[in-house]
Motif scaffolding. Sequence first.
Motif, PDB file in Angstrom:
ATOM      1  N   PRO A   1     -10.864 -13.814  -8.934  1.00 53.42           N
ATOM      2  CA  PRO A   1     -10.173 -12.553  -9.214  1.00 53.42           C
ATOM      3  C   PRO A   1      -8.724 -12.629  -8.747  1.00 53.42           C
ATOM      4  CG  PRO A   1     -12.245 -12.164  -8.058  1.00 53.42           C
ATOM      5  CD  PRO A   1     -11.993 -13.640  -8.041  1.00 53.42           C
ATOM      6  N   THR A   2      -7.846 -12.000  -9.495  1.00 49.37           N
ATOM      7  CA  THR A   2      -6.436 -11.961  -9.115  1.00 49.37           C
ATOM      8  C   THR A   2      -5.968 -10.512  -9.072  1.00 49.37           C
ATOM      9  OG1 THR A   2      -5.714 -12.183 -11.406  1.00 49.37           O
ATOM     10  CG2 THR A   2      -5.908 -14.214 -10.118  1.00 49.37           C
ATOM     11  N   VAL A   3      -4.950 -10.284  -8.268  1.00 47.38           N
ATOM     12  CA  VAL A   3      -4.345  -8.953  -8.150  1.00 47.38           C
ATOM     13  C   VAL A   3      -2.883  -9.089  -8.532  1.00 47.38           C
ATOM     14  CG1 VAL A   3      -3.774  -7.063  -6.592  1.00 47.38           C
ATOM     15  CG2 VAL A   3      -5.930  -8.292  -6.316  1.00 47.38           C
ATOM     16  N   GLN A   4      -2.422  -8.155  -9.351  1.00 44.87           N
ATOM     17  CA  GLN A   4      -1.046  -8.194  -9.810  1.00 44.87           C
ATOM     18  C   GLN A   4      -0.373  -6.855  -9.496  1.00 44.87           C
ATOM     19  OE1 GLN A   4      -0.483  -8.820 -14.079  1.00 44.87           O
ATOM     20  NE2 GLN A   4       0.506 -10.743 -13.538  1.00 44.87           N
ATOM     21  N   TYR A   5       0.873  -6.916  -9.070  1.00 40.89           N
ATOM     22  CA  TYR A   5       1.646  -5.728  -8.725  1.00 40.89           C
ATOM     23  C   TYR A   5       2.794  -5.597  -9.718  1.00 40.89           C
ATOM     24  CZ  TYR A   5      -0.932  -6.036  -4.391  1.00 40.89           C
ATOM     25  OH  TYR A   5      -1.945  -6.099  -3.469  1.00 40.89           O
ATOM     26  N   ALA A   6       3.087  -4.349 -10.099  1.00 34.55           N
ATOM     27  CA  ALA A   6       4.170  -4.103 -11.056  1.00 34.55           C
ATOM     28  C   ALA A   6       4.852  -2.782 -10.719  1.00 34.55           C
ATOM     29  CB  ALA A   6       3.620  -4.054 -12.480  1.00 34.55           C
ATOM     30  N   LEU A   7       6.105  -2.660 -11.132  1.00 36.72           N
ATOM     31  CA  LEU A   7       6.837  -1.422 -10.939  1.00 36.72           C
ATOM     32  C   LEU A   7       6.328  -0.347 -11.883  1.00 36.72           C
ATOM     33  CD1 LEU A   7      10.542  -2.679 -10.727  1.00 36.72           C
ATOM     34  CD2 LEU A   7       9.049  -1.997  -8.833  1.00 36.72           C
ATOM     35  N   THR A   8       6.354   0.899 -11.436  1.00 40.10           N
ATOM     36  CA  THR A   8       6.044   2.033 -12.298  1.00 40.10           C
ATOM     37  C   THR A   8       7.342   2.507 -12.954  1.00 40.10           C
ATOM     38  OG1 THR A   8       6.417   3.654 -10.560  1.00 40.10           O
ATOM     39  CG2 THR A   8       4.160   2.772 -10.782  1.00 40.10           C
ATOM     40  N   ASP A   9       7.225   3.436 -13.896  1.00 41.37           N
ATOM     41  CA  ASP A   9       8.419   4.010 -14.524  1.00 41.37           C
ATOM     42  C   ASP A   9       9.293   4.693 -13.476  1.00 41.37           C
ATOM     43  OD1 ASP A   9       7.667   3.121 -17.023  1.00 41.37           O
ATOM     44  OD2 ASP A   9       6.725   5.017 -17.605  1.00 41.37           O
ATOM     45  N   LEU A  10       8.664   5.329 -12.496  1.00 42.56           N
ATOM     46  CA  LEU A  10       9.410   5.988 -11.427  1.00 42.56           C
ATOM     47  C   LEU A  10      10.299   4.984 -10.688  1.00 42.56           C
ATOM     48  CD1 LEU A  10       9.939   8.518  -9.685  1.00 42.56           C
ATOM     49  CD2 LEU A  10       7.937   7.867  -8.325  1.00 42.56           C
ATOM     50  N   ALA A  11       9.760   3.834 -10.367  1.00 44.31           N
ATOM     51  CA  ALA A  11      10.516   2.812  -9.637  1.00 44.31           C
ATOM     52  C   ALA A  11      11.593   2.178 -10.510  1.00 44.31           C
ATOM     53  CB  ALA A  11       9.575   1.738  -9.114  1.00 44.31           C
ATOM     54  N   ARG A  12      11.310   2.035 -11.790  1.00 45.16           N
ATOM     55  CA  ARG A  12      12.307   1.410 -12.676  1.00 45.16           C
ATOM     56  C   ARG A  12      13.600   2.225 -12.726  1.00 45.16           C
ATOM     57  NH1 ARG A  12       7.802   0.860 -15.834  1.00 45.16           N
ATOM     58  NH2 ARG A  12       6.857  -1.175 -15.595  1.00 45.16           N
ATOM     59  N   GLY A  13      13.495   3.530 -12.459  1.00 44.95           N
ATOM     60  CA  GLY A  13      14.677   4.377 -12.471  1.00 44.95           C
ATOM     61  C   GLY A  13      15.647   4.080 -11.352  1.00 44.95           C
ATOM     62  N   VAL A  14      15.200   3.427 -10.302  1.00 36.57           N
ATOM     63  CA  VAL A  14      16.063   3.155  -9.157  1.00 36.57           C
ATOM     64  C   VAL A  14      16.396   1.664  -9.020  1.00 36.57           C
ATOM     65  CG1 VAL A  14      14.257   2.839  -7.421  1.00 36.57           C
ATOM     66  CG2 VAL A  14      16.415   3.857  -6.752  1.00 36.57           C
ATOM     67  N   THR A  15      15.887   0.843  -9.881  1.00 39.72           N
ATOM     68  CA  THR A  15      16.064  -0.600  -9.718  1.00 39.72           C
ATOM     69  C   THR A  15      17.518  -1.048  -9.831  1.00 39.72           C
ATOM     70  OG1 THR A  15      15.502  -0.972 -12.048  1.00 39.72           O
ATOM     71  CG2 THR A  15      13.730  -1.228 -10.424  1.00 39.72           C
ATOM     72  N   ALA A  16      18.317  -0.393 -10.665  1.00 40.66           N
ATOM     73  CA  ALA A  16      19.729  -0.790 -10.774  1.00 40.66           C
ATOM     74  C   ALA A  16      20.439  -0.565  -9.443  1.00 40.66           C
ATOM     75  CB  ALA A  16      20.416  -0.012 -11.886  1.00 40.66           C
ATOM     76  N   ALA A  17      20.170   0.560  -8.798  1.00 42.25           N
ATOM     77  CA  ALA A  17      20.784   0.841  -7.499  1.00 42.25           C
ATOM     78  C   ALA A  17      20.312  -0.165  -6.457  1.00 42.25           C
ATOM     79  CB  ALA A  17      20.459   2.265  -7.057  1.00 42.25           C
ATOM     80  N   LEU A  18      19.033  -0.506  -6.482  1.00 41.81           N
ATOM     81  CA  LEU A  18      18.508  -1.492  -5.538  1.00 41.81           C
ATOM     82  C   LEU A  18      19.146  -2.858  -5.747  1.00 41.81           C
ATOM     83  CD1 LEU A  18      14.690  -0.665  -5.442  1.00 41.81           C
ATOM     84  CD2 LEU A  18      16.389  -0.271  -3.651  1.00 41.81           C
ATOM     85  N   GLN A  19      19.372  -3.216  -7.003  1.00 37.90           N
ATOM     86  CA  GLN A  19      19.996  -4.510  -7.295  1.00 37.90           C
ATOM     87  C   GLN A  19      21.419  -4.554  -6.755  1.00 37.90           C
ATOM     88  OE1 GLN A  19      18.379  -7.264  -8.844  1.00 37.90           O
ATOM     89  NE2 GLN A  19      20.120  -8.164  -7.808  1.00 37.90           N
ATOM     90  N   HIS A  20      22.156  -3.454  -6.907  1.00 37.73           N
ATOM     91  CA  HIS A  20      23.518  -3.401  -6.364  1.00 37.73           C
ATOM     92  C   HIS A  20      23.488  -3.499  -4.840  1.00 37.73           C
ATOM     93  CE1 HIS A  20      25.732  -2.731 -10.026  1.00 37.73           C
ATOM     94  NE2 HIS A  20      24.909  -1.764 -10.367  1.00 37.73           N
ATOM     95  N   LEU A  21      22.551  -2.824  -4.220  1.00 37.80           N
ATOM     96  CA  LEU A  21      22.425  -2.878  -2.763  1.00 37.80           C
ATOM     97  C   LEU A  21      22.083  -4.292  -2.300  1.00 37.80           C
ATOM     98  CD1 LEU A  21      22.422  -1.405  -0.068  1.00 37.80           C
ATOM     99  CD2 LEU A  21      20.029  -0.819  -0.475  1.00 37.80           C
TER     100      LEU A  21
ATOM    101  N   ARG B   1       0.839  -1.219   0.000  1.00 37.39           N
ATOM    102  CA  ARG B   1       0.000   0.000   0.000  1.00 37.39           C
ATOM    103  C   ARG B   1       0.865   1.256   0.000  1.00 37.39           C
ATOM    104  NH1 ARG B   1      -3.587  -3.008   3.372  1.00 37.39           N
ATOM    105  NH2 ARG B   1      -2.494  -2.283   5.233  1.00 37.39           N
ATOM    106  N   ASP B   2       1.917   1.253   0.817  1.00 40.93           N
ATOM    107  CA  ASP B   2       2.808   2.411   0.887  1.00 40.93           C
ATOM    108  C   ASP B   2       3.534   2.645  -0.440  1.00 40.93           C
ATOM    109  OD1 ASP B   2       2.041   2.756   3.532  1.00 40.93           O
ATOM    110  OD2 ASP B   2       3.902   1.917   4.367  1.00 40.93           O
ATOM    111  N   LEU B   3       4.013   1.572  -1.057  1.00 34.83           N
ATOM    112  CA  LEU B   3       4.697   1.698  -2.347  1.00 34.83           C
ATOM    113  C   LEU B   3       3.743   2.190  -3.428  1.00 34.83           C
ATOM    114  CD1 LEU B   3       6.895  -1.532  -2.272  1.00 34.83           C
ATOM    115  CD2 LEU B   3       7.699   0.843  -2.080  1.00 34.83           C
ATOM    116  N   GLU B   4       2.499   1.724  -3.380  1.00 36.59           N
ATOM    117  CA  GLU B   4       1.500   2.187  -4.346  1.00 36.59           C
ATOM    118  C   GLU B   4       1.182   3.663  -4.121  1.00 36.59           C
ATOM    119  OE1 GLU B   4      -2.879   0.936  -6.131  1.00 36.59           O
ATOM    120  OE2 GLU B   4      -2.296   0.216  -4.145  1.00 36.59           O
ATOM    121  N   ALA B   5       1.009   4.053  -2.872  1.00 33.77           N
ATOM    122  CA  ALA B   5       0.716   5.452  -2.548  1.00 33.77           C
ATOM    123  C   ALA B   5       1.865   6.367  -2.967  1.00 33.77           C
ATOM    124  CB  ALA B   5       0.437   5.602  -1.056  1.00 33.77           C
ATOM    125  N   GLY B   6       3.079   5.863  -2.912  1.00 36.64           N
ATOM    126  CA  GLY B   6       4.248   6.640  -3.298  1.00 36.64           C
ATOM    127  C   GLY B   6       4.513   6.649  -4.796  1.00 36.64           C
TER     128      GLY B   6
END
Length: 93
Positions: free
Chosen positions: A49-69, A31-36
């Motif tokens: 019914p199913t619910v699916q979660y995906a990264l936004t373009d905003l989050a994709r910009g930081v994924t390389a740094a998260l992977q290194h961390l 919920r917090d990640l979605e709100a952000g």
Amino acid sequence: MVDLMDGPQRWSELRRRAGGVSDKMLAQTLRDLEAGGLITRTVHTSRPPTVQYALTDLARGVTAALQHLQNWAEEHTSDYAHHLHTHTTDPTP
């Protein structure tokens, strides 16, 4: 967010990958990640019914740094645990 780098995930997949995280904590974090604006939540009207979660373009910009961390954390977990154990068992200040 690192778990979503592989693509959209269902609740059950995220729960399995999160290990010992409680359902309540996972739900609150999502919920917090979605709100952000970092993930999207899509409800599919299939049966059941199913619910699916995906990264936004905003989050994709930081994924390389998260992977290194994440890589760093995985490489140094035993070092950290060793130092923590040494610190908590050594009576000298």
